[in-house]
Design an enzyme around this catalytic site. Structure first.
Site, short mmCIF file in Angstrom:
data_model
loop_
_atom_site.label_atom_id
_atom_site.label_comp_id
_atom_site.label_asym_id
_atom_site.label_seq_id
_atom_site.Cartn_x
_atom_site.Cartn_y
_atom_site.Cartn_z
N GLN A 91 -6.05 -11.77 6.89
CA GLN A 91 -6.09 -10.76 6.30
C GLN A 91 -7.49 -9.60 6.40
O GLN A 91 -7.36 -8.43 6.25
CB GLN A 91 -5.92 -10.77 4.52
CG GLN A 91 -4.53 -11.75 4.46
CD GLN A 91 -3.30 -10.77 5.09
OE1 GLN A 91 -3.30 -9.58 5.16
NE2 GLN A 91 -2.28 -11.54 5.80
N HIS A 141 -7.84 -6.90 9.07
CA HIS A 141 -6.77 -5.49 9.19
C HIS A 141 -7.87 -4.59 8.91
O HIS A 141 -7.55 -3.52 9.47
CB HIS A 141 -6.16 -5.75 7.86
CG HIS A 141 -4.64 -6.32 7.98
ND1 HIS A 141 -3.83 -5.83 8.85
CD2 HIS A 141 -4.43 -7.50 7.64
CE1 HIS A 141 -2.64 -6.69 8.68
NE2 HIS A 141 -2.81 -7.74 8.11
N ASP A 192 3.47 -11.67 7.30
CA ASP A 192 3.31 -10.34 7.88
C ASP A 192 4.42 -9.93 8.82
O ASP A 192 4.66 -8.72 9.02
CB ASP A 192 2.06 -10.38 8.53
CG ASP A 192 0.93 -10.04 7.64
OD1 ASP A 192 0.93 -9.66 6.54
OD2 ASP A 192 -0.46 -10.21 8.16
#
Length: 436
Positions: free
Chosen positions: A256, A259, A358
């Site tokens: 994460q 990103h 995701d």
């Protein structure tokens, strides 16, 4: 990464470190967005073309993507990616079809009440773009709307420098069920969807992730159009016991954090040895990541390891964090699930990496961020449903509640409310009948 030990700093300090509020007011950006909104409202397509040339594609000539480009995009997709998109779409559809609900009514003597559920007529989906392509965001936002029964789904995404939309985004849009695509990005896209232009139809609701300009535009235009949420940078919180795999935990944090430089990655564990092992793995794995510059900044700014005093305290701290993604890397994740109250998506066990959420597991990856999972939910079928209640009373039924109605009305000073009931009293029905 920074490490906090609750036995040293105290519980309140750990809570403060885990609270994330990125949706702050930004007067400079708000002023820019307000000008963009006014410009689009006043000049429509011409403003969109000029803004698109300034921010996205210097040679932008048109706003709408013609169907011929959709066809070309389909031909450009590799078989492997075609299969991946198809599989993801099937899983997302299956998951959200289980969320569908129906209208209902409750029929009793002398009265009927109920609720009608209807899908929205037209929805606008925003998908970020520019230097990157996010076909997964297309699937995760469009398919729940399609399952809900939305009549028309339009998509806005910024053009690349060459004035095109990435083929994979176009292919995902066709698979998901998008009706029209417009090459418009940023705050101007939200304004166009809210007010409509010569080319872009006004919608009832705007959904999808975006940067601070997109979020502030959504905030400013709420009321003109409905919105799903104000989603900030991505975040993950890993809750682990001493038996967890430090490599898995480190990779889920990196997943994460890569990103965006403003993404956040947290680890909460009662084991100081495990905390040290994860910190070491993060440093080791960081060296081979292609996005290591982004990762390094994100982890330096918003990376945190909290060593709790117990597992129960770890769960309590996770609820304070209220993260977008929560990874339960514990020996019995189903038992741990009962302790979790605040999280957008919960990944359970060693073999549910963040990547599943995701791309392909099924639940939408459009999730509440910045602690808003305390009160908000992931994007789902009800995001695209509106509900109307209906009420029917017979003369006898109304007479049975007339005294209570007029008592309420007169207590609140509303004489016309009371008179509207008195005018309908059924003189032949008797009085004080109880149908409440």
């Amino acid at each position: 990464m920074r490490v906090i030990r609750v036995d040293e700093t105290g519980y309140d300090a750990a809570c403060a470190a885990l609270r994330r509020t990125t949706l702050q007011d930004n007067p400079r950006v708000e002023a820019i967005v307000r000008e963009i909104i006014s410009d689009v409202q006043a000049r429509g397509d011409q403003a969109l073309i000029e803004l698109g040339r300034r921010f996205d594609a210097p040679g932008l000539q048109a706003i709408e993507v013609p169907c011929s480009e959709w066809d070309v995009a389909d031909a450009d997709i590799t078989p492997e990616l075609r299969i991946a998109v198809k599989r993801s779409a099937a899983n997302v559809t299956a998951f959200h079809e289980k969320q569908r609900r129906t209208s209902w009514l409750d029929a009793q003597p002398e009265k009927i009440t109920g609720q009608i559920l209807r899908p929205l007529d037209r929805v606008g989906v925003y998908v970020p773009g520019g230097t990157a392509a996010y076909p997964s965001s297309v699937l995760m936002t469009v398919i729940p709307a399609r399952v809900a029964g939305v009549t028309e789904i339009v998509l806005c995404t910024p053009a690349q420098r060459d004035g095109k939309v990435p083929p994979l985004v176009l292919h995902a849009a066709r698979v998901a069920g998008v009706h029209r695509i417009f090459m418009v990005g940023g705050a101007q896209a939200i304004a166009a969807l809210a007010y409509g232009t010569e080319t872009i139809p006004a919608v009832d609701k705007v959904v999808g992730p975006g940067n601070i300009y997109v979020n502030i535009a959504k905030k400013q235009l709420w009321g003109v159009v409905d919105i799903d949420m104000l989603a900030g940078p991505s975040e993950v919180c890993v809750v682990a016991d001493e038996g967890a795999n430090p490599v898995f935990a480190a990779l889920d944090m990196l997943t994460q954090a890569e990103h965006d430089t403003e993404s956040a990655a947290y680890l909460i564990t009662p084991s100081a040895l495990f905390a040290d092992a994860v910190n070491a793995e993060v440093e080791r794995l960081l060296l081979r990541q292609t996005r290591r510059d982004i990762l390094k900044e994100a982890l330096e700014t918003s990376g945190l390891i909290v060593v709790s005093q117990s597992m129960s305290q770890a769960y309590a701290l996770a609820n304070v964090c209220a993260p977008e993604h929560l990874a339960l890397m514990v020996r019995d994740p189903f038992a741990a699930l009962g302790h979790i109250r605040n999280a957008g998506a919960i990944l359970m066990g060693d073999y549910a990496p963040q990547t599943l959420c995701d791309y392909i597991a099924g639940p939408s990856h459009t999730l509440p961020t910045s602690g808003t999972s305390r009160f908000a939910s992931p994007l789902h079928v009800d995001t695209f449903i509106k509900k109307s209640s209906f009420i029917y009373y017979s003369p006898v039924g109304l007479d049975g509640v007339a005294n209570a109605l007029t008592a309420f009305a007169r207590a609140e000073g509303f004489d016309a409310h009371a008179e509207a009931v008195d005018a309908r009293r059924c003189r032949d029905c008797g009085s004080d009948r109880s149908y409440e």
